[in-house]
Design a protein around this motif. Structure first.
Motif, PDB file in Angstrom:
ATOM      1  N   ILE A   8      -2.098  12.222   2.506  1.00 44.78           N
ATOM      2  CA  ILE A   8      -0.999  11.345   2.460  1.00 44.78           C
ATOM      3  C   ILE A   8      -0.318  11.252   1.000  1.00 44.78           C
ATOM      4  O   ILE A   8       0.873  11.257   0.846  1.00 44.78           O
ATOM      5  N   HIS A   9      -1.139  11.461   0.111  1.00 40.96           N
ATOM      6  CA  HIS A   9      -0.666  11.426  -1.368  1.00 40.96           C
ATOM      7  C   HIS A   9       0.177  12.582  -1.943  1.00 40.96           C
ATOM      8  O   HIS A   9       1.243  12.322  -2.343  1.00 40.96           O
ATOM      9  N   SER A  10      -0.378  13.552  -1.319  1.00 40.64           N
ATOM     10  CA  SER A  10       0.373  15.019  -1.648  1.00 40.64           C
ATOM     11  C   SER A  10       1.618  15.340  -0.851  1.00 40.64           C
ATOM     12  O   SER A  10       2.431  16.096  -1.154  1.00 40.64           O
ATOM     13  N   SER A  11       1.888  14.599   0.477  1.00 38.64           N
ATOM     14  CA  SER A  11       2.891  14.624   1.159  1.00 38.64           C
ATOM     15  C   SER A  11       4.003  13.697   0.929  1.00 38.64           C
ATOM     16  O   SER A  11       5.086  13.847   0.840  1.00 38.64           O
ATOM     17  N   MET A  12       3.468  12.574   0.171  1.00 37.55           N
ATOM     18  CA  MET A  12       4.288  11.268  -0.222  1.00 37.55           C
ATOM     19  C   MET A  12       5.162  11.896  -1.351  1.00 37.55           C
ATOM     20  O   MET A  12       6.283  11.172  -1.618  1.00 37.55           O
ATOM     21  N   TRP A  13       4.416  12.291  -2.391  1.00 39.96           N
ATOM     22  CA  TRP A  13       5.158  12.461  -3.688  1.00 39.96           C
ATOM     23  C   TRP A  13       6.458  13.150  -3.497  1.00 39.96           C
ATOM     24  O   TRP A  13       7.530  12.685  -4.199  1.00 39.96           O
ATOM     25  N   GLY A  14       6.529  14.066  -2.768  1.00 36.16           N
ATOM     26  CA  GLY A  14       7.853  14.731  -2.554  1.00 36.16           C
ATOM     27  C   GLY A  14       8.979  13.920  -1.969  1.00 36.16           C
ATOM     28  O   GLY A  14      10.223  13.972  -2.191  1.00 36.16           O
ATOM     29  N   ILE A  15       8.445  12.898  -0.995  1.00 34.15           N
ATOM     30  CA  ILE A  15       9.482  12.237  -0.498  1.00 34.15           C
ATOM     31  C   ILE A  15       9.816  10.998  -1.263  1.00 34.15           C
ATOM     32  O   ILE A  15      10.828  10.685  -1.151  1.00 34.15           O
ATOM     33  N   LYS A  30      21.064  -0.662  -0.352  1.00 34.42           N
ATOM     34  CA  LYS A  30      19.819  -1.159  -0.607  1.00 34.42           C
ATOM     35  C   LYS A  30      18.817  -0.581   0.169  1.00 34.42           C
ATOM     36  O   LYS A  30      17.561  -0.398  -0.273  1.00 34.42           O
ATOM     37  N   GLY A  31      18.783   0.059   1.215  1.00 31.72           N
ATOM     38  CA  GLY A  31      18.018   0.572   2.029  1.00 31.72           C
ATOM     39  C   GLY A  31      17.419   1.747   1.502  1.00 31.72           C
ATOM     40  O   GLY A  31      15.886   1.886   1.657  1.00 31.72           O
ATOM     41  N   TRP A  32      17.837   2.537   0.657  1.00 33.18           N
ATOM     42  CA  TRP A  32      17.123   3.728   0.046  1.00 33.18           C
ATOM     43  C   TRP A  32      15.925   3.412  -1.178  1.00 33.18           C
ATOM     44  O   TRP A  32      15.074   3.619  -1.077  1.00 33.18           O
ATOM     45  N   SER A  33      16.609   1.998  -1.775  1.00 33.11           N
ATOM     46  CA  SER A  33      15.719   1.772  -2.894  1.00 33.11           C
ATOM     47  C   SER A  33      14.501   0.909  -2.212  1.00 33.11           C
ATOM     48  O   SER A  33      13.452   1.126  -2.996  1.00 33.11           O
ATOM     49  N   MET A  34      14.712   0.230  -1.036  1.00 36.50           N
ATOM     50  CA  MET A  34      13.647  -0.321  -0.364  1.00 36.50           C
ATOM     51  C   MET A  34      12.575   0.825   0.091  1.00 36.50           C
ATOM     52  O   MET A  34      11.557   0.508  -0.170  1.00 36.50           O
ATOM     53  N   ALA A  35      13.178   1.789   0.807  1.00 34.97           N
ATOM     54  CA  ALA A  35      12.233   2.993   0.943  1.00 34.97           C
ATOM     55  C   ALA A  35      11.487   3.491   0.009  1.00 34.97           C
ATOM     56  O   ALA A  35      10.445   3.735   0.028  1.00 34.97           O
ATOM     57  N   LEU A  36      11.997   3.509  -1.303  1.00 31.78           N
ATOM     58  CA  LEU A  36      11.504   4.319  -2.628  1.00 31.78           C
ATOM     59  C   LEU A  36      10.292   3.244  -2.921  1.00 31.78           C
ATOM     60  O   LEU A  36       9.421   3.878  -3.242  1.00 31.78           O
ATOM     61  N   ARG A  37      10.621   2.063  -2.805  1.00 29.18           N
ATOM     62  CA  ARG A  37       9.551   1.218  -3.343  1.00 29.18           C
ATOM     63  C   ARG A  37       8.279   1.067  -2.546  1.00 29.18           C
ATOM     64  O   ARG A  37       7.074   1.080  -2.767  1.00 29.18           O
ATOM     65  N   LEU A  38       8.378   1.401  -1.038  1.00 30.80           N
ATOM     66  CA  LEU A  38       7.451   1.597  -0.244  1.00 30.80           C
ATOM     67  C   LEU A  38       6.659   2.977  -0.466  1.00 30.80           C
ATOM     68  O   LEU A  38       5.472   2.866  -0.597  1.00 30.80           O
ATOM     69  N   ALA A  39       7.279   3.870  -0.807  1.00 31.29           N
ATOM     70  CA  ALA A  39       6.608   5.320  -1.466  1.00 31.29           C
ATOM     71  C   ALA A  39       5.784   4.908  -2.742  1.00 31.29           C
ATOM     72  O   ALA A  39       4.932   5.512  -2.913  1.00 31.29           O
ATOM     73  N   LEU A  41       4.366   2.368  -3.405  1.00 29.56           N
ATOM     74  CA  LEU A  41       3.172   1.390  -3.018  1.00 29.56           C
ATOM     75  C   LEU A  41       2.079   2.266  -2.497  1.00 29.56           C
ATOM     76  O   LEU A  41       1.041   2.310  -2.827  1.00 29.56           O
ATOM     77  N   ILE A  42       2.597   3.411  -1.721  1.00 33.82           N
ATOM     78  CA  ILE A  42       1.676   4.404  -0.965  1.00 33.82           C
ATOM     79  C   ILE A  42       1.114   5.241  -1.940  1.00 33.82           C
ATOM     80  O   ILE A  42      -0.251   5.431  -2.050  1.00 33.82           O
ATOM     81  N   MET A  43       1.771   5.475  -2.905  1.00 36.01           N
ATOM     82  CA  MET A  43       1.374   6.367  -4.178  1.00 36.01           C
ATOM     83  C   MET A  43       0.210   5.696  -4.864  1.00 36.01           C
ATOM     84  O   MET A  43      -0.971   6.084  -5.110  1.00 36.01           O
ATOM     85  N   ILE A  44       0.751   4.619  -5.092  1.00 39.83           N
ATOM     86  CA  ILE A  44      -0.443   3.759  -6.099  1.00 39.83           C
ATOM     87  C   ILE A  44      -1.708   3.407  -5.251  1.00 39.83           C
ATOM     88  O   ILE A  44      -2.706   3.717  -5.980  1.00 39.83           O
ATOM     89  N   VAL A  45      -1.397   2.963  -4.039  1.00 36.44           N
ATOM     90  CA  VAL A  45      -2.728   2.679  -3.305  1.00 36.44           C
ATOM     91  C   VAL A  45      -3.664   3.932  -3.064  1.00 36.44           C
ATOM     92  O   VAL A  45      -4.735   3.913  -3.228  1.00 36.44           O
ATOM     93  N   THR A  46      -2.891   5.044  -2.482  1.00 40.73           N
ATOM     94  CA  THR A  46      -3.688   6.299  -2.286  1.00 40.73           C
ATOM     95  C   THR A  46      -4.361   6.949  -3.588  1.00 40.73           C
ATOM     96  O   THR A  46      -5.562   7.129  -3.478  1.00 40.73           O
ATOM     97  N   GLY A  47      -3.509   6.566  -4.647  1.00 40.22           N
ATOM     98  CA  GLY A  47      -4.114   7.132  -5.841  1.00 40.22           C
ATOM     99  C   GLY A  47      -4.964   6.386  -6.559  1.00 40.22           C
ATOM    100  O   GLY A  47      -6.023   7.220  -6.953  1.00 40.22           O
ATOM    101  N   SER A  48      -4.965   5.145  -6.380  1.00 40.54           N
ATOM    102  CA  SER A  48      -6.138   4.305  -7.124  1.00 40.54           C
ATOM    103  C   SER A  48      -7.412   4.491  -6.297  1.00 40.54           C
ATOM    104  O   SER A  48      -8.421   4.467  -6.760  1.00 40.54           O
ATOM    105  N   TRP A  49      -7.132   4.623  -5.023  1.00 42.71           N
ATOM    106  CA  TRP A  49      -8.517   4.772  -4.076  1.00 42.71           C
ATOM    107  C   TRP A  49      -9.065   5.903  -4.395  1.00 42.71           C
ATOM    108  O   TRP A  49     -10.380   6.172  -4.299  1.00 42.71           O
TER     109      TRP A  49
END
Ligand code: HEM
Length: 109
Positions: A8-15, A30-39, A41-49
């Protein structure tokens, strides 16, 4: 579990980088920056895990801190863009920090 997180982490950083460029280009939408913030979150959660599963090796702790700086810089760049201020220096900093994160992530350094 680790390989699932890494996938997930390595496919998400490019996105995440793509969503940042789209948020910058279409800064009124606004939609793009909201999707960016979700990205983020996914990077921080998968990375810290993964960091926890790895037992906090110092290089990846440093990479995690640099990643949080990168996220902060991305948000500051978008805020400057909305205020029509110059973002040239922010882009230089962003690209340098992203390069260092990728070099650590792919264990080049
Ligand atoms: C948000 C920006 C981030 C980017 C661009 C990024 C990028 C990467 C890349 C490219 C990899 C290698 C993937 C692979 O081997 O296929 C990686 C792995 C990793 N990242 Fe990140 N990452 C980010 C955030 C984080 C954060 C916030 C943390 C921790 C808090 C973190 C911890 C890790 C760990 C532990 C690995 C696994 C290393 C391994 O054993 O292979 N990353 N990251």
């Amino acid at each position: 579990m680790f390989s699932f997180l890494l996938h997930i982490h390595s496919s998400m950083w490019g996105i995440m980088v793509l969503l940042f460029i789209l948020s910058y280009a279409f800064y009124r939408q606004k939609g793009w920056s909201m999707a960016l913030r979700l990205a983020y979150l996914i990077m921080i959660v998968t990375g810290s895990w993964m960091l926890t599963l790895h037992g906090f090796p110092w290089k990846f702790v440093l990479k995690g801190i640099l990643a949080l700086v990168l996220i902060g810089l991305m948000e500051m760049t978008l805020a400057k863009r909305r205020k029509r201020e110059s973002t040239f220096l922010m882009w230089i900093l962003l690209i340098v920090i992203l390069m260092v994160i990728l070099l650590i992530g792919f264990e080049v350094i």
